[in-house]
Every structure is written in C-alpha cells, then in structure tokens.
Design a protein around this motif. Structure first.
Motif, PDB file in Angstrom:
ATOM      1  N   GLY A 181      39.738  47.092  38.133  1.00 19.87           N
ATOM      2  CA  GLY A 181      40.415  48.342  38.500  1.00 19.87           C
ATOM      3  C   GLY A 181      41.061  48.291  39.863  1.00 19.87           C
ATOM      4  N   ALA A 182      40.997  49.427  40.574  1.00 20.27           N
ATOM      5  CA  ALA A 182      41.752  49.567  41.821  1.00 20.27           C
ATOM      6  C   ALA A 182      41.098  48.854  43.006  1.00 20.27           C
ATOM      7  CB  ALA A 182      41.909  51.053  42.155  1.00 20.27           C
ATOM      8  N   GLU A 183      39.792  48.596  42.899  1.00 19.92           N
ATOM      9  CA  GLU A 183      39.093  47.952  44.021  1.00 19.92           C
ATOM     10  C   GLU A 183      38.747  46.498  43.703  1.00 19.92           C
ATOM     11  OE1 GLU A 183      38.759  49.652  46.741  1.00 19.92           O
ATOM     12  OE2 GLU A 183      39.315  51.585  45.849  1.00 19.92           O
ATOM     13  N   ALA A 209      40.083  38.689  27.941  1.00 16.77           N
ATOM     14  CA  ALA A 209      41.272  39.473  27.571  1.00 16.77           C
ATOM     15  C   ALA A 209      40.877  40.916  27.251  1.00 16.77           C
ATOM     16  CB  ALA A 209      41.980  38.826  26.379  1.00 16.77           C
ATOM     17  N   GLN A 210      39.660  41.102  26.721  1.00 18.95           N
ATOM     18  CA  GLN A 210      39.209  42.469  26.406  1.00 18.95           C
ATOM     19  C   GLN A 210      38.690  43.203  27.634  1.00 18.95           C
ATOM     20  OE1 GLN A 210      36.638  43.265  23.130  1.00 18.95           O
ATOM     21  NE2 GLN A 210      37.232  41.389  22.071  1.00 18.95           N
ATOM     22  N   LEU A 211      38.151  42.456  28.604  1.00 15.45           N
ATOM     23  CA  LEU A 211      37.417  43.095  29.705  1.00 15.45           C
ATOM     24  C   LEU A 211      38.251  43.385  30.950  1.00 15.45           C
ATOM     25  CD1 LEU A 211      34.149  40.939  29.533  1.00 15.45           C
ATOM     26  CD2 LEU A 211      34.448  43.301  28.756  1.00 15.45           C
ATOM     27  N   VAL A 212      39.249  42.536  31.201  1.00 17.33           N
ATOM     28  CA  VAL A 212      39.937  42.648  32.498  1.00 17.33           C
ATOM     29  C   VAL A 212      41.013  43.731  32.465  1.00 17.33           C
ATOM     30  CG1 VAL A 212      39.505  40.264  33.187  1.00 17.33           C
ATOM     31  CG2 VAL A 212      41.552  40.809  31.850  1.00 17.33           C
ATOM     32  N   LYS A 213      41.254  44.310  33.664  1.00 17.30           N
ATOM     33  CA  LYS A 213      42.264  45.372  33.763  1.00 17.30           C
ATOM     34  C   LYS A 213      43.497  44.928  34.553  1.00 17.30           C
ATOM     35  CE  LYS A 213      39.319  49.450  33.477  1.00 17.30           C
ATOM     36  NZ  LYS A 213      38.571  50.409  34.306  1.00 17.30           N
ATOM     37  N   ASP A 249      36.243  39.800  40.782  1.00 15.16           N
ATOM     38  CA  ASP A 249      37.419  39.042  41.239  1.00 15.16           C
ATOM     39  C   ASP A 249      36.986  37.737  41.905  1.00 15.16           C
ATOM     40  OD1 ASP A 249      39.894  40.970  40.986  1.00 15.16           O
ATOM     41  OD2 ASP A 249      38.236  42.195  41.702  1.00 15.16           O
ATOM     42  N   ILE A 250      35.988  37.851  42.784  1.00 12.59           N
ATOM     43  CA  ILE A 250      35.560  36.666  43.537  1.00 12.59           C
ATOM     44  C   ILE A 250      34.962  35.635  42.576  1.00 12.59           C
ATOM     45  CG2 ILE A 250      33.984  35.848  45.332  1.00 12.59           C
ATOM     46  CD1 ILE A 250      34.403  38.549  46.751  1.00 12.59           C
ATOM     47  N   TYR A 251      34.074  36.092  41.696  1.00  7.40           N
ATOM     48  CA  TYR A 251      33.441  35.177  40.749  1.00  7.40           C
ATOM     49  C   TYR A 251      34.481  34.488  39.878  1.00  7.40           C
ATOM     50  CZ  TYR A 251      28.601  34.115  40.056  1.00  7.40           C
ATOM     51  OH  TYR A 251      27.382  33.509  40.137  1.00  7.40           O
ATOM     52  N   LEU A 252      35.357  35.303  39.291  1.00  8.60           N
ATOM     53  CA  LEU A 252      36.330  34.742  38.353  1.00  8.60           C
ATOM     54  C   LEU A 252      37.235  33.719  39.049  1.00  8.60           C
ATOM     55  CD1 LEU A 252      37.426  34.753  35.469  1.00  8.60           C
ATOM     56  CD2 LEU A 252      38.913  36.669  36.096  1.00  8.60           C
ATOM     57  N   ARG A 253      37.631  34.031  40.278  1.00 13.21           N
ATOM     58  CA  ARG A 253      38.532  33.095  40.979  1.00 13.21           C
ATOM     59  C   ARG A 253      37.924  31.692  41.062  1.00 13.21           C
ATOM     60  NH1 ARG A 253      40.332  31.095  46.378  1.00 13.21           N
ATOM     61  NH2 ARG A 253      42.474  30.606  45.831  1.00 13.21           N
ATOM     62  N   GLU A 284      27.984  52.294  35.192  1.00  7.38           N
ATOM     63  CA  GLU A 284      28.692  51.628  34.084  1.00  7.38           C
ATOM     64  C   GLU A 284      29.730  50.641  34.611  1.00  7.38           C
ATOM     65  OE1 GLU A 284      30.024  53.782  30.743  1.00  7.38           O
ATOM     66  OE2 GLU A 284      28.070  54.759  30.476  1.00  7.38           O
ATOM     67  N   GLN A 285      30.397  51.062  35.684  1.00  5.05           N
ATOM     68  CA  GLN A 285      31.396  50.139  36.255  1.00  5.05           C
ATOM     69  C   GLN A 285      30.726  48.930  36.905  1.00  5.05           C
ATOM     70  OE1 GLN A 285      34.177  52.327  38.686  1.00  5.05           O
ATOM     71  NE2 GLN A 285      34.429  53.850  37.084  1.00  5.05           N
ATOM     72  N   ARG A 286      29.553  49.180  37.492  1.00  6.69           N
ATOM     73  CA  ARG A 286      28.796  48.040  38.059  1.00  6.69           C
ATOM     74  C   ARG A 286      28.433  47.061  36.945  1.00  6.69           C
ATOM     75  NH1 ARG A 286      26.428  49.573  43.096  1.00  6.69           N
ATOM     76  NH2 ARG A 286      24.709  48.103  43.042  1.00  6.69           N
ATOM     77  N   ALA A 287      27.992  47.629  35.814  1.00  7.59           N
ATOM     78  CA  ALA A 287      27.608  46.773  34.690  1.00  7.59           C
ATOM     79  C   ALA A 287      28.816  45.979  34.189  1.00  7.59           C
ATOM     80  CB  ALA A 287      27.018  47.612  33.564  1.00  7.59           C
ATOM     81  N   ARG A 288      29.976  46.601  34.208  1.00 13.38           N
ATOM     82  CA  ARG A 288      31.193  45.894  33.762  1.00 13.38           C
ATOM     83  C   ARG A 288      31.499  44.716  34.688  1.00 13.38           C
ATOM     84  NH1 ARG A 288      32.589  46.145  29.284  1.00 13.38           N
ATOM     85  NH2 ARG A 288      33.779  48.035  29.001  1.00 13.38           N
TER      86      ARG A 288
END
Ligand SMILES: N[C@@H](CCC(=O)N[C@@H](CS)C(=O)NCC(=O)O)C(=O)O
Length: 224
Positions: free
Chosen positions: A148-150, A137-141, A155-159, A84-88
């Motif tokens: 999340g913590a890792e 705004a709904q998806l990011v932590k 992160d790379i894509y969004l940057r 699920e986290q991979r899918a996110r």
C-alpha cells in the motif's frame, strides 16, 4: 550498541541491515563468513545474519531479527498498525522466502561453483517459483509499495529475496522473475533508488571479490 554479524554479499544480511539503516538505529558490522567457529558462536545453525543485542544476547534468523528490531525501535514503523494489514505484510515475507528465495537458492551452487544441477531439480525449482510468483501477483499492490501507501518489511524482504531468483533464473532456467508479476520491475527499480538501498548495494559490491574468494576456497575444501 547492536552488532550485525555476517557479510555484505549476503541477501539475508542485507534485509536486516536495510531495516537498521532505514530506522537510523546505530549498529556495528562484524564481518564473518559461514563455516567459522566465530559465526557458530553467535548463530547456532551457522547462518548469516546474526545480531548481538545491546544486552549481549545473540539472535539469528532474519525474520526474527527484523521483528526484534521493530519491537525495540518502533520509530519509523515497518509494520502497519492494523492486525490484518500486519498479517498481510508477514504473508508476503513468508511467501517470498518459501516460494522464491529458498527454491532459487537450490541453484546457487550451479552459479557460484559452476556445478551441474540435474534437470529434475530445475523442474522442481521452477514449479515452486511459479507458485511464488502466482501468489505474489495476488498479494502485492504497488500503491506504490508492496502492501500500500507505506513502505513496510514486505518491501525490504521482497527486494533482497528477489536477488537469488534474479541471479539464477536467466542462466539456469532461461527465466526472469521480474516480468512474471505486473508492476514488479517498476517497483524493483523504485526500491533500488532508495538511499538505503544504494548504500546496501554499494557495500555488497565492495564485498563481492572477497565473497567469491571465500566461495572458491569452501568449494575446494569440500572436494578434498
Ligand atoms: N533462514 C535463515 C537463512 C540465512 C542464510 O541462508 N544465510 C546464508 C547466507 S546468504 C548462509 O548463512 N549460508 C550458509 C549456510 O547455509 O551454511 C535466515 O533467514 O536468516
């Protein structure tokens, strides 16, 4: 040894380059621009980046390349283990590309080539960007990383996706992307401090003059 084809001013190229540098995967860079037979030989749609694998297979499409790198070089994973986290992570990558990078890219000719873009196009672009930032705004932590913590591929894509809305927003739309999502500006500054980001950004700056000359030449040729 892998070969990464493209040029350092390209945000898509830099997604893949960041991934390789982060994982410490050895690779060589082959400087090539769109519109050349050299690029078409490794990238069927003529898009940057392309990657030639150790076995000599040519691959393209940045999301395909980063998944390939993850599959072949699983150390320092950039996807979480949990499905699920991979899918996110994949959802953030997709949303960022479809609703932030691609609409903003429609305004690039105005910025790079001083061409006029019709207001109706700007309106469409802004509407899609608004969907993108509302989704983010709904998806990011930002705890402290996007999912999340890792640090992940999100992160790379969004940057590197944000490079285009950042470039076109103020001049073409009177709009800035970073203030639209709480915590985005702080995360962006944190990402910029990462050693890999610094290296990628330095290489990008070093390529800028040559890239602008390539763009000017391509625009003049298109006008003929
Ligand atoms: N969907 C492609 C998009 C890549 C892309 O648009 N790259 C730009 C450079 S940043 C390019 O090659 N533009 C030339 C063109 O569109 O002909 C990917 O994810 O790799």
């Amino acid at each position: 040894m892998l070969t990464l084809h493209g040029f350092a001013a390209s945000n898509y190229y830099n997604i893949v380059k960041h991934c390789l540098l982060y994982k410490g995967v050895p690779f060589t860079e082959h400087l090539v621009y769109p519109g050349t037979p050299e690029l078409l030989a490794v990238s069927p749609a003529g898009k940057v980046p392309a990657l030639t694998t150790a076995a000599g297979t040519h691959l393209s499409e940045s999301s395909v390349l980063v998944e390939y790198i993850e599959d072949v070089y699983p150390d320092k994973p950039l996807f979480p283990a949990d499905p699920e986290q991979r899918a996110r992570v994949r959802q953030v990558m997709k949303v960022a590309e479809l609703y932030l990078e691609l609409p903003a890219r429609r305004l690039l000719p105005a910025v790079l080539g001083n061409l006029t873009v019709h207001d109706s196009v700007k309106k469409e672009v802004q509407a899609t960007l608004d969907k993108g930032t509302a989704s983010l705004a709904q998806l990011v932590k930002f705890e402290p990383w996007v999912c999340g913590a890792e640090l992940t591929l999100a992160d790379i894509y969004l940057r590197y996706v944000l490079a285009i809305p950042k470039m076109v927003g103020p001049g073409q739309l009177g709009w800035e992307v970073l203030p639209t999502v709480p915590g985005l500006a702080e995360w962006d500054a944190r990402m910029a401090e990462e050693p890999v980001s610094r290296q990628v950004d330095a290489d990008q700056q070093a390529n800028m003059k040559e890239f602008r000359a390539y763009v000017s030449k391509a625009i003049s040729a298109a006008k003929k």
